[in-house]
Design a protein around this motif. Sequence first.
Motif, PDB file in Angstrom:
ATOM      1  N   LEU A 262       0.821  -1.211   0.000  1.00 37.35           N
ATOM      2  CA  LEU A 262       0.000   0.000   0.000  1.00 37.35           C
ATOM      3  C   LEU A 262       0.854   1.260   0.000  1.00 37.35           C
ATOM      4  N   SER A 263       2.035   1.188   0.632  1.00 32.07           N
ATOM      5  CA  SER A 263       2.932   2.347   0.633  1.00 32.07           C
ATOM      6  C   SER A 263       3.493   2.624  -0.758  1.00 32.07           C
ATOM      7  N   LEU A 264       3.429   1.623  -1.639  1.00 36.08           N
ATOM      8  CA  LEU A 264       3.876   1.807  -3.020  1.00 36.08           C
ATOM      9  C   LEU A 264       2.765   2.356  -3.916  1.00 36.08           C
ATOM     10  N   GLY A 265       1.600   2.614  -3.308  1.00 35.96           N
ATOM     11  CA  GLY A 265       0.506   3.211  -4.063  1.00 35.96           C
ATOM     12  C   GLY A 265      -0.508   2.226  -4.597  1.00 35.96           C
ATOM     13  N   LEU A 266      -0.439   0.966  -4.175  1.00 39.57           N
ATOM     14  CA  LEU A 266      -1.372  -0.049  -4.662  1.00 39.57           C
ATOM     15  C   LEU A 266      -2.631  -0.063  -3.801  1.00 39.57           C
ATOM     16  N   SER A 267      -3.722  -0.506  -4.398  1.00 43.52           N
ATOM     17  CA  SER A 267      -4.946  -0.747  -3.629  1.00 43.52           C
ATOM     18  C   SER A 267      -4.829  -2.121  -2.975  1.00 43.52           C
ATOM     19  N   VAL A 268      -5.758  -2.442  -2.077  1.00 47.16           N
ATOM     20  CA  VAL A 268      -5.711  -3.741  -1.402  1.00 47.16           C
ATOM     21  C   VAL A 268      -5.822  -4.899  -2.392  1.00 47.16           C
ATOM     22  N   PRO A 269      -6.773  -4.899  -3.348  1.00 48.40           N
ATOM     23  CA  PRO A 269      -6.813  -5.994  -4.326  1.00 48.40           C
ATOM     24  C   PRO A 269      -5.523  -6.120  -5.134  1.00 48.40           C
TER      25      PRO A 269
END
Length: 558
Positions: free
Chosen positions: A73-80
Amino acid sequence: MVSSKMKEKVKIWARRLECPVDDDANYENTYWCNRDLIPIPEDRRTWTWQGFAGYWIITGANNSAWTAGSTMLSLGLSVPQAMGVIVGSSLIISMIAVVAGWMGSHDYLGFTVMSRASWGMIGGFWPVLNRIVTACIWMGVQTYWGGQAVKIILGAVIGPKYAFMKNTLPLSANVDTCSLVSFFIFLAIFAPMLMIPPEKLQLPLKIAFVMIVCNIFGMLIWSVRTAHGAGELFHAPSTESGSTLSWNVVYGIQAILGLWSGGIVDWTRYAKTQNASIFGQGVTCPLTIIITALCGVIITSASATIYGKYFWNPFELLLHIQSVSMSPGARAGTFFAGLCFLASQMALCIVLNAMSTGMDMAALCPRWINIRRGCYILTIIAIAICPWNFVNTVTTFINVLSGWSIFLSGMTGILIFDYFLVRGAQLHTGDLYKGNKSSAYWYTAGFNWRAIVSWIMGIWPLLPGFIRRIRGVSDGNGWDHVYDLSYFFGFFVSGSLHWVLHTAFPAMKQTGSSPFEMELHRTRPSHLQGLQSEGYVESTASQEYEIVSVGKEKDTNV
């Protein structure tokens, strides 16, 4: 000048401190060999598929997997998207585990000895030293969190007097009094566990992994039920897009690979059958990492609804619960959760850190260091480095340590390509214990220049991006993108080049095989015949030996 009498006393004590030798052993303690470095004999191959399943539950269900979601998530991804990365990474890890584990389960050798075949008898110390350095830091970090588990347990039992005892240490210490006391209590519990030989660890591990599974799902049920759902985190969109998001996905995959890339060969040599480890590596490994990461995201999201703050680290969550409430229910819940985390950290420190590194340390000085002694040396170093400094401060150092996989990836690639492609899964096993020119793995002055060149070529293109990321100046240029591929790049470039160089410049006895056979002339005092406890003798005083020959080779080439 040192007197001759003193020299004689030193010699006597040096002999007495040598590692124990099995009764009627087909080996002797030398600078290349001891009981823990030889191919594991049949009576010590005790690990079944349940043991390896437990190994991967312990290895996969830890802080690294729990907090993997926060990393993504810290890399900008969503949970899915984050879970997709974790699923893909875990499947790759399981494939590497099956391939690398094949060596241990078929030749019954560990990473320390296998490295001699690809790097040379002396050159093999280089990959071993790299693993030892990283293991010393991670051992310290994991023992610190083991102390936090003790802090949670005693805080629940004793109450606020322990959990919130007055801190008598200065801020510069980077640790509070309660945490420091708990750290040493954990070590007092942990140290005796190192006396258990690796082949007898299955039962303790089975108990540990049952507790770990119950704890994860127990915390999951509590958090979702209390928060009346999984929280808002699952609905949050990704904060990056386009090529930046794509490269972050790639970087996330290799970052997770680096966390579980070591120690695979070491344990499969204890497999009872050659296929005993496949289920644990191929099925339990990915399932455990995926489920732990998913549960970690859900618990973190739900607990944020309850307490208004994200706690990615489960230890910090339990400590926060105790700071908010010391009701009987809260104390009981945190006690049992802390007890399960204590078992988890105990097993993790033993299996993934102490025993694996003990095997590595045994290679440094086999006559005087075996797995058990190596474990205690590692533990002493872990205390000496004051691990709370790495947990609570010095984030740059932790980033460096996390990126250290760029150095290990090339070593893993060389090991696997060398075994399967260069040698056709065949080894002159006896030659792995001969430290002279007669060994097939002596190469040039004990070093295999092919492995050295291959490793350097697979590593140097990654260094600019590595340094830029540590300094926080990455902006997506070419060097940064090469580093985003670091594990794959190092693995395949180093491994492939190693194979090409061996094809173009074949070494003596590059293919073919020969057994582990040593014809020894030795004299052992009658009181040393036999092992006095768990297959060990207490002294090797007055023990003399001479290696006359090692095996006979077959199907060789130059």
